[in-house]
Design a protein around this motif. Structure first.
Motif, PDB file in Angstrom:
ATOM      1  N   SER A 115       0.837  -1.213   0.000  1.00  0.00           N
ATOM      2  CA  SER A 115       0.000   0.000   0.000  1.00  0.00           C
ATOM      3  C   SER A 115       0.864   1.252   0.000  1.00  0.00           C
ATOM      4  N   ARG A 153      -4.483  -0.701  -2.109  1.00  0.00           N
ATOM      5  CA  ARG A 153      -5.169   0.361  -1.372  1.00  0.00           C
ATOM      6  C   ARG A 153      -5.829  -0.213  -0.125  1.00  0.00           C
ATOM      7  N   PHE A 188      -7.841  -4.804   2.275  1.00  0.00           N
ATOM      8  CA  PHE A 188      -6.975  -4.309   1.204  1.00  0.00           C
ATOM      9  C   PHE A 188      -7.533  -4.714  -0.156  1.00  0.00           C
TER      10      PHE A 188
END
Length: 228
Positions: free
Chosen positions: A56, A62, A69
Motif C-alpha cells: 500500500s 489500497r 486491502f
C-alpha cells in the motif's frame, strides 16, 4: 519479541504478493482477503498483513474502508501521475548517471541490452510485455541505464515507479490488436548514453516514457469501446 525468522517471511510474502499484483494475477480492484492469501501462499496472517501494508505504501494496494486491502485500480489519472513522476526522477537520474558512470557501468548497460535483445529476437511479433522473462530483462536494462546515479533514494523511487507502470504495460498488451514491431528505441537510447550525449539520451528516454502513456491510453479507449 519478534522472531529472527519474521523479517525473511515478511520479505518472502511481500515479493510473492508484489509479483502477482504486478503481473495481473490479481485483477485491479479485487479484494485481497488475508484468509484466502494464507491458503494460497502458506504464510500466517502477520507477514501477509505487513506485506500488504508495504504494498500500500508503494501504491500497488489500497487500504479498504473496512480495514481490508484491494489491488489498486488502473486509471488514466494514476498513469498520468506515474508518468509525471517518472519524468521527474528518471530523466535527471539518467543525466547524472552519464556524468558519473564508469567503464563497468557502460559494460553493464551493454550486457543488459544484449540479454534483452536476444530474448526479444526469439519472441513472435505481438504483446511481448506479457512475457515474464522479457519484462524482467526490460526492467534490468532500464535499471542499468541509471545505475550510476549517485542518489540511492532516487534509484529506489525510480524502480518502484517503473514497476507500477508495469501493470499498465500488461493491461495495454491485452488490448493491442496489431502485431508488435521490433523497436530500435532501446538501441538508440543505449547508443546515446554510451556516447555520453546527455541531451539526446534524456530526450529519447522522455519520449520512451511518454510512449507508454500513449499506448496505455489507447488501451483504455479500446476497453471503453468494448464495454460500450
Amino acid at each position: 519479541m519478534m522472531s529472527e525468522h519474521a523479517p525473511p517471511l515478511v520479505d518472502q510474502a511481500f515479493q510473492r504478493l508484489r509479483k502477482d499484483v504486478l503481473t495481473g494475477a490479481f485483477a485491479a480492484g479485487v479484494k485481497l482477503k488475508v484468509e484466502e492469501l494464507q491458503s494460497a501462499y502458506g504464510f500466517s496472517s502477520s507477514p501477509l498483513r505487513e506485506a500488504l501494508s508495504r504494498l500500500s505504501q508503494e501504491g500497488l494496494v489500497r487500504a479498504d474502508e473496512r480495514r481490508g486491502f484491494r489491488v489498486a485500480a488502473l486509471t488514466p489519472d494514476d498513469l498520468h501521475d506515474i508518468t509525471r513522476m517518472r519524468l521527474m526522477l528518471d530523466v535527471p537520474a539518467l543525466r547524472e548517471a552519464i556524468e558519473h558512470g564508469d567503464d563497468a557501468w557502460e559494460a553493464a548497460i551493454v550486457a543488459a541490452y544484449y540479454r534483452l535483445e536476444k530474448v526479444e529476437s526469439r519472441l513472435p511479433d505481438g504483446p511481448v510485455i506479457l512475457d515474464d522473462e522479457w519484462s524482467g530483462l526490460h526492467r534490468d536494462f532500464h535499471s542499468a541505464l541509471v545505475a550510476a546515479c549517485p542518489s540511492q533514494r532516487q534509484l529506489a523511487w525510480s524502480a518502484s515507479l517503473f514497476d507500477q507502470a508495469e501493470r499498465y504495460r500488461r493491461f495495454s498488451a491485452r488490448f493491442r490488436k496489431a502485431a508488435r514491431r521490433k523497436s530500435t528505441e532501446h538501441k538508440k537510447l543505449m547508443d546515446a548514453t554510451l556516447r555520453r550525449d546527455g541531451d539526446t539520451a534524456c530526450a529519447l528516454l522522455t519520449e520512451h516514457i511518454r510512449g507508454t502513456l500513449r499506448n496505455v491510453q489507447s488501451a483504455f479507449d479500446a476497453a471503453a469501446a468494448e464495454a460500450a
